[in-house]
Design a protein around this motif. Structure first.
Motif, mmCIF file in Angstrom:
data_model
loop_
_atom_site.group_PDB
_atom_site.id
_atom_site.type_symbol
_atom_site.label_atom_id
_atom_site.label_comp_id
_atom_site.label_asym_id
_atom_site.label_seq_id
_atom_site.Cartn_x
_atom_site.Cartn_y
_atom_site.Cartn_z
ATOM 1 N N ARG A 92 0.824 -1.088 -0.116
ATOM 2 C CA ARG A 92 0.024 -0.020 0.062
ATOM 3 C C ARG A 92 0.941 1.265 0.156
ATOM 4 N N ALA A 93 1.944 1.139 0.691
ATOM 5 C CA ALA A 93 2.852 2.424 0.740
ATOM 6 C C ALA A 93 3.448 2.729 -0.548
ATOM 7 N N LEU A 94 3.916 1.652 -1.480
ATOM 8 C CA LEU A 94 4.361 1.745 -2.582
ATOM 9 C C LEU A 94 3.402 2.422 -3.721
ATOM 10 N N VAL A 95 2.241 1.832 -3.378
ATOM 11 C CA VAL A 95 0.975 2.429 -4.203
ATOM 12 C C VAL A 95 0.500 3.668 -4.286
ATOM 13 N N LEU A 96 0.496 4.315 -2.921
ATOM 14 C CA LEU A 96 0.297 5.800 -2.585
ATOM 15 C C LEU A 96 1.690 6.579 -3.007
ATOM 16 N N THR A 98 3.255 6.496 -5.726
ATOM 17 C CA THR A 98 3.087 6.857 -7.189
ATOM 18 C C THR A 98 2.313 8.060 -7.442
ATOM 19 N N LEU A 99 1.359 8.477 -6.368
ATOM 20 C CA LEU A 99 0.634 9.718 -6.546
ATOM 21 C C LEU A 99 1.399 10.985 -6.870
ATOM 22 N N PRO A 100 2.247 11.368 -5.629
ATOM 23 C CA PRO A 100 3.176 12.346 -5.566
ATOM 24 C C PRO A 100 4.217 12.280 -6.658
ATOM 25 N N TYR A 114 -7.833 6.942 -9.912
ATOM 26 C CA TYR A 114 -8.795 5.892 -9.706
ATOM 27 C C TYR A 114 -8.100 4.546 -9.653
ATOM 28 N N THR A 115 -7.173 4.475 -10.377
ATOM 29 C CA THR A 115 -6.395 3.335 -10.365
ATOM 30 C C THR A 115 -5.611 3.031 -9.020
ATOM 31 N N ALA A 116 -4.761 3.978 -8.598
ATOM 32 C CA ALA A 116 -4.389 4.055 -7.121
ATOM 33 C C ALA A 116 -5.337 3.560 -6.082
ATOM 34 N N ALA A 117 -6.459 4.352 -6.223
ATOM 35 C CA ALA A 117 -7.344 4.007 -5.193
ATOM 36 C C ALA A 117 -7.854 2.702 -5.174
#
Length: 423
Positions: A92-96, A98-100, A114-117
């Motif tokens: 989950r840490a890696l997925v989040l 990617t956003l910043p 949407y994909t990350a969420a």
């Protein structure tokens, strides 16, 4: 866990492994609460999403329960729960993260968000099922009410600190950069969980894995118990309308009240205060009212005040509406602690993951619909009208438990089978 640790003044906090789980829960939940505010603010302030798009983001965040809710329990029951918690926290840490990174590279789009969420939500399903199933192994069934109360207390503290931190951060460095703090919290949670020494036994082999059979076994256990059936139905109604309500709450506070990120963070921190009070009094209220009775009394008493937000205007009325949100959180935590302890006490060890996942699937299955419904209702009736509909629906969630044996149930049966409730 030693008897001396459990009987110490700190209770379960006197045990090293529980303290590790407690700290990991605090950091992971802090990250989750920051993301809870930061992701919609990314959509609203950075990507300029409309009401329907914000509602769809809520759907993406919660769709994991519908997509993998049932098989997650069967898979988790065949693995060590601690390992599942660690791996999903780090993922989950890696997925989040990617956003910043995408924002700084000028690549972030609503589709990426949407994909990350969605990915974060799927991983959260596995984490939550493992976490709920791991607690009985760590503390023993006789300490479940205390364990759930302490973990809920720290979750409530982070529910205060998370939005309180995320709001100012989003105003200062922007919502996309704020997501980085959420990623760090979840990574640290996984690292702390690595330090828990006591590991649950290797799951007993149950013959050749058959996903369909395992899922049916969990469904049969849960649906065969009248108390668990009522809890799930009530939860399904509550969660559907809670998401309807939440989908428009940030839109209402930002665009109709004009609070901005800092003010929204303060309001959501007030909800965390109510949750903290609920966690502190939950065990006492359950013993006083009855663990079954409190499951329907809590929403009946604490959901109606949320309707005040729909008529709030800039000024003092927002503070009054915030008190209603705090009451909602208080009642929600009292109810969830009673329900979780009830469910964990009834389920045999080999079914803990499936019982948790089945309850989550049924209870949370309507949440993705709630996001779409909230966005649609917001487009038709406006944010304020949608808040009124959400408040009414949450109040009605008390009906299934009231019409079941839980109406008069005071204590939870200890048998590892779906037996009639003791009164």
């Amino acid at each position: 866990m030693t008897r001396s640790a459990i009987s110490s003044r700190l209770g379960l906090l006197g045990d090293r492994d529980f303290r590790r789980l407690f700290a990991a829960t605090a950091l992971g939940q802090l990250g989750d609460r920051i993301a809870f505010l930061a992701l919609p603010l990314v959509a609203i302030t950075a990507l300029h999403a409309d009401e329907f798009q914000v509602g769809l983001l809520t759907t993406m965040t919660t769709a994991g329960s519908l997509l993998v809710g049932l098989p997650a329990g069967a898979w988790v029951d065949r693995m060590r729960k601690q390992s599942v918690m660690i791996s999903t926290d780090l993922a989950r840490a890696l997925v989040l993260l990617t956003l910043p990174l995408a924002w700084w590279a000028d690549l972030l789009t609503i589709g990426w968000l949407y994909t990350a969420a969605l990915a974060h939500g799927v991983l959260t399903v596995f984490f939550d099922v493992a976490h709920v199933s791991y607690l009985p192994h760590l503390v023993g069934r006789g300490n479940l009410l205390e364990g759930n109360s302490k973990l809920s207390a720290i979750r409530s503290v982070t529910s205060i600190g998370g939005p309180g931190l995320a709001g100012p951060m989003a105003g200062w460095v922007g919502a996309p950069a704020t997501v980085l703090a959420s990623s760090v919290g979840m990574a640290l949670s996984g690292v702390l969980a690595l330090g828990i020494r006591g590991r649950e036994p290797e799951p007993a082999p149950g013959g050749r894995p058959r996903l369909g059979r395992d899922i049916r076994e969990g469904l049969s256990f849960v649906l065969g118990h009248p108390g668990l059936r009522a809890i799930m139905l009530g939860d399904a109604i509550f969660n559907l309308f809670l998401i309807v309500y939440q989908a428009m709450l940030l839109v209402f506070l930002d665009r109709e009240i004009g609070l901005g990120p800092f003010g929204i963070g303060v309001v959501l921190s007030g909800m965390g205060c109510g949750a903290l009070v609920g966690a502190l009094v939950a065990a006492r209220v359950s013993r006083w009212v009855g663990q079954g009775r409190v499951i329907w009394l809590a929403p009946l008493v604490t959901c109606p005040p949320t309707a005040v937000m729909a008529v709030a205007r800039p000024g003092w009325s927002v503070c009054l509406a915030g008190v209603g949100l705090a009451a909602l959180s208080l009642g929600g935590v009292v109810r969830v602690i009673a329900q979780s302890s009830f469910q964990q006490a009834l389920a045999p060890d080999r079914l803990l993951g499936r019982v948790s996942a089945t309850a989550r699937f049924v209870s949370w299955g309507g949440i993705p619909l709630g996001g779409v419904l909230g966005g649609t209702l917001g487009s038709v009736f406006g944010a304020a009208g949608t808040l009124s509909i959400g408040a009414a629906g949450m109040t009605l969630s008390a009906v299934p438990a009231f019409l079941s044996p839980l109406r008069t149930t005071r204590t939870v049966p200890k048998e590892e089978a779906a037996v009639p409730l003791s009164r």
